[in-house]
Design an enzyme around this catalytic site. Structure first.
Site, PDB file in Angstrom:
ATOM      1  N   LYS A  10       0.817  -1.214   0.000  1.00  0.00           N
ATOM      2  CA  LYS A  10       0.000   0.000   0.000  1.00  0.00           C
ATOM      3  C   LYS A  10       0.857   1.273   0.000  1.00  0.00           C
ATOM      4  CE  LYS A  10      -4.028  -2.109   2.262  1.00  0.00           C
ATOM      5  NZ  LYS A  10      -5.103  -1.898   3.265  1.00  0.00           N
ATOM      6  N   TYR A  50     -12.482  -1.577  -4.007  1.00  0.00           N
ATOM      7  CA  TYR A  50     -13.022  -1.812  -2.658  1.00  0.00           C
ATOM      8  C   TYR A  50     -14.554  -1.680  -2.613  1.00  0.00           C
ATOM      9  CZ  TYR A  50      -8.451  -1.988  -0.295  1.00  0.00           C
ATOM     10  OH  TYR A  50      -7.199  -2.353   0.155  1.00  0.00           O
ATOM     11  N   PHE A  58     -15.653   3.580   6.838  1.00  0.00           N
ATOM     12  CA  PHE A  58     -14.284   3.963   6.494  1.00  0.00           C
ATOM     13  C   PHE A  58     -14.013   3.949   4.990  1.00  0.00           C
ATOM     14  CE2 PHE A  58     -14.299  -0.571   7.696  1.00  0.00           C
ATOM     15  CZ  PHE A  58     -13.794  -1.151   6.550  1.00  0.00           C
ATOM     16  N   ARG A  86      -2.034 -14.318   3.751  1.00  0.00           N
ATOM     17  CA  ARG A  86      -2.667 -13.691   4.925  1.00  0.00           C
ATOM     18  C   ARG A  86      -1.846 -13.964   6.192  1.00  0.00           C
ATOM     19  NH1 ARG A  86      -7.517 -11.524   3.834  1.00  0.00           N
ATOM     20  NH2 ARG A  86      -8.345 -11.631   5.936  1.00  0.00           N
ATOM     21  N   THR A  92      -5.304  -7.568  10.283  1.00  0.00           N
ATOM     22  CA  THR A  92      -5.614  -6.281   9.639  1.00  0.00           C
ATOM     23  C   THR A  92      -5.185  -5.113  10.521  1.00  0.00           C
ATOM     24  OG1 THR A  92      -7.520  -7.321   8.592  1.00  0.00           O
ATOM     25  CG2 THR A  92      -7.489  -4.916   8.619  1.00  0.00           C
ATOM     26  N   ARG A 103       2.594  -6.754   8.795  1.00  0.00           N
ATOM     27  CA  ARG A 103       1.878  -5.636   9.418  1.00  0.00           C
ATOM     28  C   ARG A 103       2.471  -5.279  10.779  1.00  0.00           C
ATOM     29  NH1 ARG A 103      -3.830  -7.712   7.106  1.00  0.00           N
ATOM     30  NH2 ARG A 103      -4.039  -6.286   5.341  1.00  0.00           N
ATOM     31  N   ASN A 113      -2.225   0.108   6.653  1.00  0.00           N
ATOM     32  CA  ASN A 113      -1.686  -1.136   7.189  1.00  0.00           C
ATOM     33  C   ASN A 113      -0.764  -1.891   6.235  1.00  0.00           C
ATOM     34  OD1 ASN A 113      -3.705  -1.953   5.503  1.00  0.00           O
ATOM     35  ND2 ASN A 113      -4.729  -3.312   6.963  1.00  0.00           N
ATOM     36  N   HIS A 116      -2.221  -5.424   1.472  1.00  0.00           N
ATOM     37  CA  HIS A 116      -3.568  -5.984   1.287  1.00  0.00           C
ATOM     38  C   HIS A 116      -3.419  -7.405   0.776  1.00  0.00           C
ATOM     39  CE1 HIS A 116      -7.637  -6.658  -0.241  1.00  0.00           C
ATOM     40  NE2 HIS A 116      -7.049  -7.121  -1.334  1.00  0.00           N
ATOM     41  N   GLU A 127      -9.718 -10.013  -8.029  1.00  0.00           N
ATOM     42  CA  GLU A 127      -8.774  -8.917  -7.754  1.00  0.00           C
ATOM     43  C   GLU A 127      -7.577  -8.957  -8.713  1.00  0.00           C
ATOM     44  OE1 GLU A 127      -8.039  -9.051  -3.499  1.00  0.00           O
ATOM     45  OE2 GLU A 127     -10.101  -8.436  -3.074  1.00  0.00           O
TER      46      GLU A 127
HETATM   47  P1  CMP Z   1      -7.540  -4.487   3.417  1.00  0.00           P
HETATM   48  O1  CMP Z   1      -7.037  -5.879   3.621  1.00  0.00           O
HETATM   49  O2  CMP Z   1      -6.929  -3.713   2.322  1.00  0.00           O
HETATM   50  O3  CMP Z   1      -9.120  -4.540   3.181  1.00  0.00           O
HETATM   51  C1  CMP Z   1      -9.974  -3.484   3.538  1.00  0.00           C
HETATM   52  C2  CMP Z   1      -9.253  -2.435   4.292  1.00  0.00           C
HETATM   53  O4  CMP Z   1     -10.095  -1.548   5.014  1.00  0.00           O
HETATM   54  C3  CMP Z   1      -8.391  -3.057   5.349  1.00  0.00           C
HETATM   55  O5  CMP Z   1      -7.302  -3.704   4.765  1.00  0.00           O
HETATM   56  C4  CMP Z   1      -8.056  -1.877   6.234  1.00  0.00           C
HETATM   57  O6  CMP Z   1      -6.922  -1.171   5.801  1.00  0.00           O
HETATM   58  C5  CMP Z   1      -9.293  -1.006   6.038  1.00  0.00           C
HETATM   59  N1  CMP Z   1     -10.041  -0.952   7.279  1.00  0.00           N
HETATM   60  C6  CMP Z   1     -10.639  -1.958   7.915  1.00  0.00           C
HETATM   61  N2  CMP Z   1     -11.226  -1.507   9.046  1.00  0.00           N
HETATM   62  C7  CMP Z   1     -10.962  -0.177   9.107  1.00  0.00           C
HETATM   63  C8  CMP Z   1     -11.290   0.840  10.022  1.00  0.00           C
HETATM   64  N3  CMP Z   1     -12.005   0.559  11.126  1.00  0.00           N
HETATM   65  N4  CMP Z   1     -10.864   2.084   9.767  1.00  0.00           N
HETATM   66  C9  CMP Z   1     -10.157   2.352   8.640  1.00  0.00           C
HETATM   67  N5  CMP Z   1      -9.816   1.419   7.732  1.00  0.00           N
HETATM   68  C10 CMP Z   1     -10.213   0.174   7.962  1.00  0.00           C
END
Ligand code: CMP
Length: 138
Positions: A10, A50, A58, A86, A92, A103, A113, A116, A127
């Site tokens: 990211k 997304y 969010f 994963r 996450t 992470r 984070n 992905h 994807e």
């Molecule tokens: P990702 O695996 O890219 O898939 C969806 C993304 O949404 C996740 O990683 C996080 O970066 C983001 N995400 C999930 N929960 C939250 C949250 N509470 N606030 C902001 N971002 C979020």
């Protein structure tokens, strides 16, 4: 169970100069990189990617962030690839990520984070095809 998954390094991790270290860990963990490119997504592209999160509070923040800078998109091959990737990424929320995960080492917050990964074989196929044509997978 498929051997392919999709990943993103990211914008936070790319901007901090962590790309090389993350790629090194991906290769050391036994993944074969089948596709890789540096892109800068538009807001529309990241909203499309997304779309499953469109109703989440969010969503705006997430798609703003994902289109804020360059990122690396990856098609990764390994046995049981979705789970393997994963596991390497970690939880996450980096506050909950295990020692040794990407992470834990590179992510600053749940929103920014570092990486992905697809959550299922079905989504991995969707994807990968969002960012790569068949000809771009080697
Ligand atoms: P990702 O695996 O890219 O898939 C969806 C993304 O949404 C996740 O990683 C996080 O970066 C983001 N995400 C999930 N929960 C939250 C949250 N509470 N606030 C902001 N971002 C979020």
């Amino acid at each position: 169970m498929s051997n392919l998954t999709f990943g993103i390094i990211k914008p936070d991790a790319v901007a901090k100069g962590h790309t090389g270290k993350i790629i090194d860990k991906i290769i050391s963990a036994g993944f074969r990189i089948r596709g890789m490119k540096l892109i800068h997504q538009s807001k529309k592209q990241s909203e499309g990617f997304y779309a499953v999160h469109a109703e989440r509070p969010f969503y705006g923040e997430l798609t703003e962030f994902m289109s804020s800078g360059a990122c690396i998109v990856l098609a990764l091959e390994k046995e049981n690839a979705v789970k393997a990737w994963r596991d390497l990424m970690g939880a996450t929320n980096p506050a909950e990520a295990d020692e040794g995960t990407l992470r834990k080492e590179f992510a600053g917050s749940i929103g920014e984070n570092a990486v992905h990964g697809s959550d299922s074989d079905e989504n991995a196929a969707i994807e990968i095809s969002y960012f790569f044509s068949k000809l771009e997978l080697v």
